[in-house]
Structures are given as C-alpha cells and as structure tokens.
Scaffold this active site. Sequence first.
Site, mmCIF file in Angstrom:
data_model
loop_
_atom_site.group_PDB
_atom_site.id
_atom_site.type_symbol
_atom_site.label_atom_id
_atom_site.label_comp_id
_atom_site.label_asym_id
_atom_site.label_seq_id
_atom_site.Cartn_x
_atom_site.Cartn_y
_atom_site.Cartn_z
ATOM 1 N N VAL A 11 -3.487 0.327 2.441
ATOM 2 C CA VAL A 11 -3.856 1.803 2.421
ATOM 3 C C VAL A 11 -3.663 2.433 3.423
ATOM 4 O O VAL A 11 -3.249 3.091 3.966
ATOM 5 C CB VAL A 11 -5.936 1.546 2.000
ATOM 6 C CG1 VAL A 11 -6.612 2.794 2.398
ATOM 7 C CG2 VAL A 11 -5.985 0.911 0.864
ATOM 8 N N THR A 121 -13.282 1.277 0.569
ATOM 9 C CA THR A 121 -14.126 1.251 -0.950
ATOM 10 C C THR A 121 -15.677 0.615 -0.037
ATOM 11 O O THR A 121 -15.159 -0.395 0.228
ATOM 12 C CB THR A 121 -14.000 0.746 -2.135
ATOM 13 O OG1 THR A 121 -12.293 1.553 -2.372
ATOM 14 C CG2 THR A 121 -14.825 0.762 -2.804
ATOM 15 N N GLU A 149 -10.538 6.148 -0.836
ATOM 16 C CA GLU A 149 -8.725 7.058 -1.223
ATOM 17 C C GLU A 149 -8.250 6.066 -2.734
ATOM 18 O O GLU A 149 -9.215 4.687 -2.832
ATOM 19 C CB GLU A 149 -8.172 5.398 -0.288
ATOM 20 C CG GLU A 149 -6.713 4.821 -0.684
ATOM 21 C CD GLU A 149 -5.865 6.927 -0.415
ATOM 22 O OE1 GLU A 149 -5.801 7.390 0.467
ATOM 23 O OE2 GLU A 149 -5.736 7.075 -1.645
ATOM 24 N N LYS A 205 -15.809 6.552 -5.769
ATOM 25 C CA LYS A 205 -15.053 5.589 -5.736
ATOM 26 C C LYS A 205 -15.268 4.353 -6.360
ATOM 27 O O LYS A 205 -14.496 3.883 -7.108
ATOM 28 C CB LYS A 205 -14.290 5.355 -4.570
ATOM 29 C CG LYS A 205 -13.760 3.790 -4.315
ATOM 30 C CD LYS A 205 -12.314 4.312 -4.686
ATOM 31 C CE LYS A 205 -11.533 3.166 -4.637
ATOM 32 N NZ LYS A 205 -10.041 3.568 -5.182
ATOM 33 N N ASN A 209 -13.247 3.004 -9.863
ATOM 34 C CA ASN A 209 -12.903 2.134 -10.278
ATOM 35 C C ASN A 209 -13.851 0.990 -11.233
ATOM 36 O O ASN A 209 -13.095 0.851 -12.400
ATOM 37 C CB ASN A 209 -12.716 1.729 -8.683
ATOM 38 C CG ASN A 209 -10.945 1.556 -8.210
ATOM 39 O OD1 ASN A 209 -11.154 2.672 -8.587
ATOM 40 N ND2 ASN A 209 -11.819 0.988 -6.868
ATOM 41 N N CYS A 261 -8.984 -4.722 -5.789
ATOM 42 C CA CYS A 261 -9.757 -3.164 -5.732
ATOM 43 C C CYS A 261 -10.944 -3.937 -7.095
ATOM 44 O O CYS A 261 -12.044 -3.808 -7.114
ATOM 45 C CB CYS A 261 -8.947 -2.000 -5.258
ATOM 46 S SG CYS A 261 -8.479 -1.783 -4.645
ATOM 47 N N LYS A 322 -0.124 -6.473 -11.009
ATOM 48 C CA LYS A 322 0.269 -5.429 -12.236
ATOM 49 C C LYS A 322 1.835 -5.308 -10.891
ATOM 50 O O LYS A 322 2.109 -6.216 -10.700
ATOM 51 C CB LYS A 322 -0.191 -4.319 -11.231
ATOM 52 C CG LYS A 322 -0.195 -3.132 -10.265
ATOM 53 C CD LYS A 322 -0.889 -1.934 -10.721
ATOM 54 C CE LYS A 322 -0.341 -1.072 -9.226
ATOM 55 N NZ LYS A 322 -1.489 -0.532 -9.602
ATOM 56 N N ARG A 329 -3.277 -10.486 -4.784
ATOM 57 C CA ARG A 329 -4.686 -10.912 -4.737
ATOM 58 C C ARG A 329 -5.202 -10.716 -6.038
ATOM 59 O O ARG A 329 -5.509 -10.091 -6.891
ATOM 60 C CB ARG A 329 -6.127 -9.943 -4.042
ATOM 61 C CG ARG A 329 -4.793 -10.313 -2.388
ATOM 62 C CD ARG A 329 -5.348 -9.038 -1.702
ATOM 63 N NE ARG A 329 -4.893 -8.540 -1.475
ATOM 64 C CZ ARG A 329 -5.461 -7.022 -0.546
ATOM 65 N NH1 ARG A 329 -6.485 -6.795 0.566
ATOM 66 N NH2 ARG A 329 -4.487 -5.839 -0.905
HETATM 67 P P1 NAD Z 1 -5.890 -4.997 3.052
HETATM 68 O O1 NAD Z 1 -6.115 -6.412 3.512
HETATM 69 O O2 NAD Z 1 -4.343 -5.186 2.508
HETATM 70 O O3 NAD Z 1 -5.774 -4.709 4.570
HETATM 71 C C1 NAD Z 1 -6.227 -4.856 6.396
HETATM 72 C C2 NAD Z 1 -5.958 -4.782 6.912
HETATM 73 O O4 NAD Z 1 -6.887 -5.077 7.804
HETATM 74 C C3 NAD Z 1 -5.025 -5.964 7.467
HETATM 75 O O5 NAD Z 1 -3.879 -5.414 8.030
HETATM 76 C C4 NAD Z 1 -6.268 -6.457 8.235
HETATM 77 O O6 NAD Z 1 -5.339 -7.740 9.035
HETATM 78 C C5 NAD Z 1 -6.761 -5.751 9.346
HETATM 79 N N1 NAD Z 1 -7.688 -5.984 9.746
HETATM 80 C C6 NAD Z 1 -8.864 -6.343 9.772
HETATM 81 N N2 NAD Z 1 -9.756 -6.745 10.643
HETATM 82 C C7 NAD Z 1 -9.101 -5.705 11.827
HETATM 83 C C8 NAD Z 1 -9.858 -4.902 12.258
HETATM 84 N N3 NAD Z 1 -11.525 -5.863 13.116
HETATM 85 N N4 NAD Z 1 -9.280 -4.069 13.124
HETATM 86 C C9 NAD Z 1 -8.126 -3.604 12.986
HETATM 87 N N5 NAD Z 1 -7.991 -4.609 11.575
HETATM 88 C C10 NAD Z 1 -8.547 -5.231 10.779
HETATM 89 O O7 NAD Z 1 -6.683 -4.116 2.534
HETATM 90 P P2 NAD Z 1 -6.585 -2.705 2.051
HETATM 91 O O8 NAD Z 1 -6.186 -3.467 0.398
HETATM 92 O O9 NAD Z 1 -5.365 -2.012 2.379
HETATM 93 O O10 NAD Z 1 -8.025 -2.687 1.864
HETATM 94 C C11 NAD Z 1 -8.457 -1.641 3.224
HETATM 95 C C12 NAD Z 1 -9.995 -1.074 2.085
HETATM 96 O O11 NAD Z 1 -8.961 0.175 1.000
HETATM 97 C C13 NAD Z 1 -10.780 -1.940 1.262
HETATM 98 O O12 NAD Z 1 -11.906 -1.763 1.030
HETATM 99 C C14 NAD Z 1 -9.948 -1.751 -0.255
HETATM 100 O O13 NAD Z 1 -11.792 -1.420 -1.472
HETATM 101 C C15 NAD Z 1 -9.661 0.197 -0.233
HETATM 102 N N6 NAD Z 1 -8.652 0.828 -0.521
HETATM 103 C C16 NAD Z 1 -7.763 -0.692 -0.998
HETATM 104 C C17 NAD Z 1 -6.584 0.022 -2.465
HETATM 105 C C18 NAD Z 1 -5.616 -1.182 -2.475
HETATM 106 O O14 NAD Z 1 -5.183 -0.920 -3.690
HETATM 107 N N7 NAD Z 1 -5.200 -2.299 -2.084
HETATM 108 C C19 NAD Z 1 -7.063 1.369 -2.896
HETATM 109 C C20 NAD Z 1 -7.633 2.282 -2.293
HETATM 110 C C21 NAD Z 1 -8.996 1.712 -1.699
#
Ligand code: NAD
Length: 378
Positions: A11, A121, A149, A205, A209, A261, A322, A329
Amino acid sequence: MNLSVIGTGYVGLVTGTCLAETGHHVICLDVDANKVKKLSSGQITIFEPGLEAIFHRNIKEKRLHFTTSLLEAVEGSDIIFLALPTPPGEDGSADLKYILNVGEELGKLMNKYKVIIDKSTVPVGTADLIRKKILLNSKVEFDVVSNPEFLREGVAVEDFMKPDRIVIGTSSEKAKKLLEQMYAPFVRQGNPIIFMDERSAEMTKYAANSYLAMRISFMNEIANLCEKTGADVEMVRKGMGSDTRIGKRFLFPGIGYGGSCFPKDVQALAKTASDYQYNFRILDSVMKVNALQREVFVQKILQRFSNNLSGKKIALWGIAFKPNTDDIREAPSLYVIEELTRRGVSVVAYDPEAIPNATAYTDDKSGINGNVKCFGCS
Ligand code: NAD
C-alpha cells in the site's frame, strides 16, 4: 504538497509513487533499512503491474525519496500517511502496535500543523487511539483522518489512480479541504469522495472486504452443491452474475480466498463484533467455509489416487494468492503444498512472479523444503 508515507510495502509504495506522479513531493519511510537501500538505488521491491515505470520516472524527477529517518519524513511534510501492517493477533483482532508506536513517535517530532492519514485497515475507534498517542507528546495542532485503502494487488496502480470512490473519515473542515485538494486529480471523472466520520470510514473497509469474502464463500458452497446435484457452477455463475442486482464480480468458486487482507479482515471484524457482544453469525460461516474449501481440494486429489500419494510428483500451477502479484501471504497454495508434502508428494510449483517469496517460504519451512521445487519465468 509535501507528503510522507510511513510503511513502504504494497500500500505504502503504491500510495507514495502515485501521489508523486500527480506532482507532490513524497518521502516514503520504512524501518526495513535493506528495503530503503534498494528503493533508493532505484530497485523496486514488489511486483505490481505498471508501478515500475512511474517509480523510476518520479525518482528521476526528484519527487520520490526514501528514508529510514522518521524526523526527515515528518519535518517538512503537510500530510503523513500511515501504511503500516495490522496483522492478526492471537485472538484474531488487528494488532495495532505498529500504528500506535509510530503515533507516539510522531507526537515528539511534529513541528507544525499536520494531517495524519490512516490508510491501514484498522478497527473502529483506532483514529481516536492514534490521536491519544500523538497527544501524549505533541505541542502542535493536528488532525487524524481515516482514509481506508481499497486498492487490489495486481491492479493497484489503476485502482489508486482511478478509484471507484475515495472514503474519507474526518470531522475536521481544515483536513477535509486539504484532502479534497490533494485527491482532486484522482476524481476528475466524477468518481466521488465520500466524506463521513472516522468510525464509519474504519467500518466501511471491514464491511467491504467481509462482504466480498462472503460472496466467495457463498459461491464455494454453491459449487460444492452443484457437484452433488449435477448442476454446472460455471453456468450458474453466469446466470446469476448477469442479474444487475447481483453483478458478475466475486462469484468465482475456487479453493478459497487468501492474501494479506480478506482472512485477517474477516477475523478482525468478527473480533470487533464479539468485543461488542454481538454474535455476527454470517462471518463465522464465511471463515468456516473458506477453511474447508482448501481441504475439499486436497480430498479430491486423495480420492483420485485412492488415498495413497506417497512417491507421487505433482505440479502446482500458481503460488501467489491471485494472478499478477508476487504476494504469497495466506495463499491457499501454501496449505496445499504442506498437505501434499506431508503425504510424501514431491511438488513442482510454477509462478511467473512469486518465486523469490515462495523460495524464501519453502526454505524456512522444515519438512517441506526438500520436497518442493519452485520455478518462475526468468
Ligand atoms: P506490507 O507488509 O506490505 O507493508 C508494511 C510495511 O511497513 C513494511 O514494508 C514494513 O517493513 C513497514 N513497517 C513496519 N513497521 C514499521 C515502522 N514502525 N515504521 C515504518 N515502517 C514500518 O503491508 P501492506 O500490504 O502494504 O498493508 C498495509 C496496511 O494496508 C494493512 O493494514 C493492510 O490491511 C492494508 N491494506 C492492504 C492492501 C493490500 O492489498 N496489500 C489493500 C488495502 C489495505
């Protein structure tokens, strides 16, 4: 505007890159120094169609930067996005430690009015918790906004650039004006920005989902029943989906939903319900059906080979949860791999994008690593 994004995963990187593309100056921060080093040297860290070209263009134009320094990310920015993980805790609730810890740190570093936008989320009430954490240390005015998001991995750039809608939860007029301005390039075609309060945005959100996950579980049940009754689920799906009240999407039966998610979000919503002493019966069934569906698949393989898989070699096509992503994950394929190798099968798995992640996963898992070979395109 000067923007920063805390957390540069799926994200965060898409958000930061797409906002830079509309002319903003963006600093993306991550605690993972290795990731930041790669990104700073122009190496993209996730596979997402269309992202790489925008990423390179904006680095070249000096609109997109990467750092591990929270001070650098906070100091000059007007708006700070939180795109941090919210993994499931042991009880199924969303673990808020990443978000709340960062919130506390932000309070120490903020030097002027900022809008903190939560893109992760999170359960209802989290914006209030973030506000409290910031207030522990902050001396400046600020607003916390919930802006969930909705991007889908695999089409994330398109989803971010041309969203169906943007949901913004805020009670601050000042934040609302700033966000309207920032998101203006993304809603030129009349797609709406829907303003609401923070709690409703947080709930939207999870509701979205969980509803989509419910459609998948429902169709898996229909598919299982079709097999017993002699109906063809593909035809049933087409017949149902062409009803405009139902729509065509998320009606595909398969081996259950996965990814980072749906599984965690359905679980987290169920936990919120139980925290409020509400028995959300449908969600429990959605989760049960999903868990069973991958087992249905393994049982079919077993039946095909008269319950004896020992010494068999089986090809598995597609590891990611997918198409068009490298994200594995909670991918149902991992369950299938584990169940097959446990029964003495050697698995040869193919995926066009997910091989580095899949190899890291199988190398980590004792018991299956010697029995799985992963292949990709390159
Ligand atoms: P992700 O694991 O890909 O990314 C999270 C990032 O945060 C990682 O790079 C990690 O190293 C970093 N991080 C962890 N602790 C940190 C800190 N203290 N300071 C700075 N960076 C730190 O996760 P994601 O898939 O991008 O999801 C993030 C959020 O968005 C979640 O809540 C998820 O549910 C939501 N979301 C994800 C998607 C999706 O399709 N992946 C879609 C919508 C919403």
